[in-house]
Design an enzyme around this catalytic site. Structure first.
Site, PDB file in Angstrom:
ATOM      1  N   HIS A  25       1.588 -14.691   1.182  1.00 31.58           N
ATOM      2  CA  HIS A  25       0.187 -14.830   0.783  1.00 31.58           C
ATOM      3  C   HIS A  25      -0.370 -16.129   1.370  1.00 31.58           C
ATOM      4  O   HIS A  25       0.314 -17.157   1.385  1.00 31.58           O
ATOM      5  CB  HIS A  25       0.068 -14.844  -0.743  1.00 31.58           C
ATOM      6  CG  HIS A  25      -1.346 -14.749  -1.229  1.00 31.58           C
ATOM      7  ND1 HIS A  25      -2.178 -15.840  -1.317  1.00 31.58           N
ATOM      8  CD2 HIS A  25      -2.097 -13.680  -1.628  1.00 31.58           C
ATOM      9  CE1 HIS A  25      -3.368 -15.469  -1.764  1.00 31.58           C
ATOM     10  NE2 HIS A  25      -3.344 -14.162  -1.956  1.00 31.58           N
ATOM     11  N   GLU A  49      -2.332 -18.356   0.278  1.00 31.31           N
ATOM     12  CA  GLU A  49      -2.285 -19.514  -0.621  1.00 31.31           C
ATOM     13  C   GLU A  49      -0.887 -20.108  -0.674  1.00 31.31           C
ATOM     14  O   GLU A  49      -0.714 -21.330  -0.703  1.00 31.31           O
ATOM     15  CB  GLU A  49      -2.747 -19.123  -2.031  1.00 31.31           C
ATOM     16  CG  GLU A  49      -2.809 -20.319  -2.964  1.00 31.31           C
ATOM     17  CD  GLU A  49      -3.163 -19.966  -4.397  1.00 31.31           C
ATOM     18  OE1 GLU A  49      -2.687 -20.664  -5.306  1.00 31.31           O
ATOM     19  OE2 GLU A  49      -3.911 -18.985  -4.599  1.00 31.31           O
ATOM     20  N   CYS A  64      -5.379 -20.020 -12.324  1.00 31.98           N
ATOM     21  CA  CYS A  64      -6.728 -20.533 -12.532  1.00 31.98           C
ATOM     22  C   CYS A  64      -7.415 -19.837 -13.709  1.00 31.98           C
ATOM     23  O   CYS A  64      -7.044 -18.735 -14.113  1.00 31.98           O
ATOM     24  CB  CYS A  64      -7.558 -20.413 -11.257  1.00 31.98           C
ATOM     25  SG  CYS A  64      -8.296 -18.803 -10.974  1.00 31.98           S
ATOM     26  N   CYS A  78     -10.423 -23.575  -2.458  1.00 35.94           N
ATOM     27  CA  CYS A  78     -10.797 -23.660  -3.873  1.00 35.94           C
ATOM     28  C   CYS A  78     -10.256 -24.958  -4.462  1.00 35.94           C
ATOM     29  O   CYS A  78      -9.076 -25.291  -4.266  1.00 35.94           O
ATOM     30  CB  CYS A  78     -10.217 -22.462  -4.628  1.00 35.94           C
ATOM     31  SG  CYS A  78     -10.445 -22.577  -6.423  1.00 35.94           S
ATOM     32  N   SER A 107     -12.911 -11.914  -5.794  1.00 32.16           N
ATOM     33  CA  SER A 107     -13.592 -11.974  -4.506  1.00 32.16           C
ATOM     34  C   SER A 107     -14.505 -10.774  -4.260  1.00 32.16           C
ATOM     35  O   SER A 107     -14.987 -10.580  -3.148  1.00 32.16           O
ATOM     36  CB  SER A 107     -12.561 -12.086  -3.365  1.00 32.16           C
ATOM     37  OG  SER A 107     -11.557 -11.107  -3.494  1.00 32.16           O
ATOM     38  N   ASN A 110      -5.351 -11.344  -6.796  1.00 27.82           N
ATOM     39  CA  ASN A 110      -5.869 -11.291  -8.170  1.00 27.82           C
ATOM     40  C   ASN A 110      -6.335  -9.890  -8.530  1.00 27.82           C
ATOM     41  O   ASN A 110      -6.221  -9.466  -9.676  1.00 27.82           O
ATOM     42  CB  ASN A 110      -6.955 -12.349  -8.384  1.00 27.82           C
ATOM     43  CG  ASN A 110      -8.265 -12.013  -7.737  1.00 27.82           C
ATOM     44  OD1 ASN A 110      -9.080 -11.290  -8.316  1.00 27.82           O
ATOM     45  ND2 ASN A 110      -8.494 -12.512  -6.536  1.00 27.82           N
TER      46      ASN A 110
END
Length: 322
Positions: free
Chosen positions: A130, A132, A200, A102, A272, A230
């Protein structure tokens, strides 16, 4: 006696964000352009329905690049981002790679690198393990980043002497992160932070929509995967607003006993989770009760991220020239 009608309040925005939409498109277009198989390192996004759909079309998911038997085939890096060592390994193995990270995660990567170049030790607010977080920490040399997972961590960490900076995982709870940032700034008054928050826009918008819906309903369903950060944060936000909330992947997962006596139900979806799964939830309730659906809109999203150059459609003029 027929049960009373069920009012369903749909949170909006919900579901796919621009980063997820871009990542899924990258795999789909790679399959269309290069044929199957296309390899994908890690789940492209955290949603079983999406992953299984791509698998049926010829995507092959691997955890590490050395699992790829045919190195003439493309490999896609997931939307969560990867450590620098991964594209380096791909190049060493002679793999053709497509980066579906992303762009907002890439922005965090670049910020961490910038802080490091300025001699700052980076404190990364995020969740242990995680993908990320692993990807962001992997942008810098080992020891250059300290992970901060909670307000309690702020008191425990012992960063090296010298200037500090913080950055954050993009899919965190806005409220929890604000508390951690406040604790960091209280302990380290000179700490440098992002010009704008790293969480984000889509994460923020979905949490705000849940805050608007949760006080108006008796229960809320968050459509999403248990390993989706999320989505888990959306469930937590609803519960913090005093609403009973459950995270479900599919309509088949509904425990109908949980919704006995519920006449006002909220539904949202993690970034997602595709909209078809929300529709599936509504249809499952509509098969049992009369449903009345209302959409609660708290923001409009118009963000679109470009695909990698090799996968974009040709410009109209170029198409005409051909």
């Amino acid at each position: 006696m027929a049960p009373p009608p069920l009012d369903i309040l749909l949170a909006a925005p919900r579901g796919f964000c621009a980063g997820v939409d871009r990542a899924v498109q990258i795999v789909e277009r790679a399959l269309a352009r290069f044929g199957a198989p296309v390899y994908v390192r890690h789940e492209i996004v955290h949603n079983r329905f999406v992953v299984e759909g791509l698998r049926r079309r010829g995507a092959v998911f691997v955890e590490e690049l050395d699992e790829i038997p045919d190195r003439t085939r493309p490999v896609v890096f997931s939307a969560h981002g990867v450590p620098k060592s991964v594209p380096e390994t791909a190049e060493r193995l002679g793999l053709f790679s497509l980066d579906a990270t992303c762009p907002l995660v890439t922005k965090v990567h670049r910020a961490a690198e910038s802080h490091h170049e300025r001699g700052r030790h980076v404190l990364l607010i995020g969740h242990t393990g995680h993908p990320e977080v692993i990807g962001t920490m992997g942008q810098l040399p080992e020891g250059a980043v300290t992970l901060v997972t909670s307000v309690e961590d702020v008191a425990r960490i012992t960063p090296p002497d010298g200037p500090l900076a913080y950055t954050t995982q993009t899919t965190l709870s806005v409220d929890d992160t604000a508390a951690i940032v406040a604790a960091l700034e209280a302990r380290f008054p000179d700490i440098a932070g992002p010009h704008r928050q790293d969480i984000c826009y889509a994460t923020t918008n979905r949490q705000e929509a849940v805050k608007a819906v949760a006080p108006r309903v008796q229960a809320m369903i968050v459509v999403g995967a248990p390993n989706s950060s999320n989505s888990q944060r959306l469930r937590e936000v609803a519960e913090r607003e005093g609403c009973r909330a459950v995270l479900l992947q599919r309509a088949a997962d509904i425990d109908w006993a949980d919704f006995e006596g519920v006449d006002r139900l909220g539904i949202t979806a993690g970034a997602s989770a595709p909209e078809i799964l929300v529709e599936e939830m509504i249809e499952a309730f509509a098969a049992r009760r009369e449903v009345r659906v209302e959409t609660v809109v708290t923001a409009e999203e118009t963000v679109v991220f470009n695909l990698p150059k090799g996968l974009r459609d040709p410009a109209p003029d170029a198409a005409r020239e051909e």
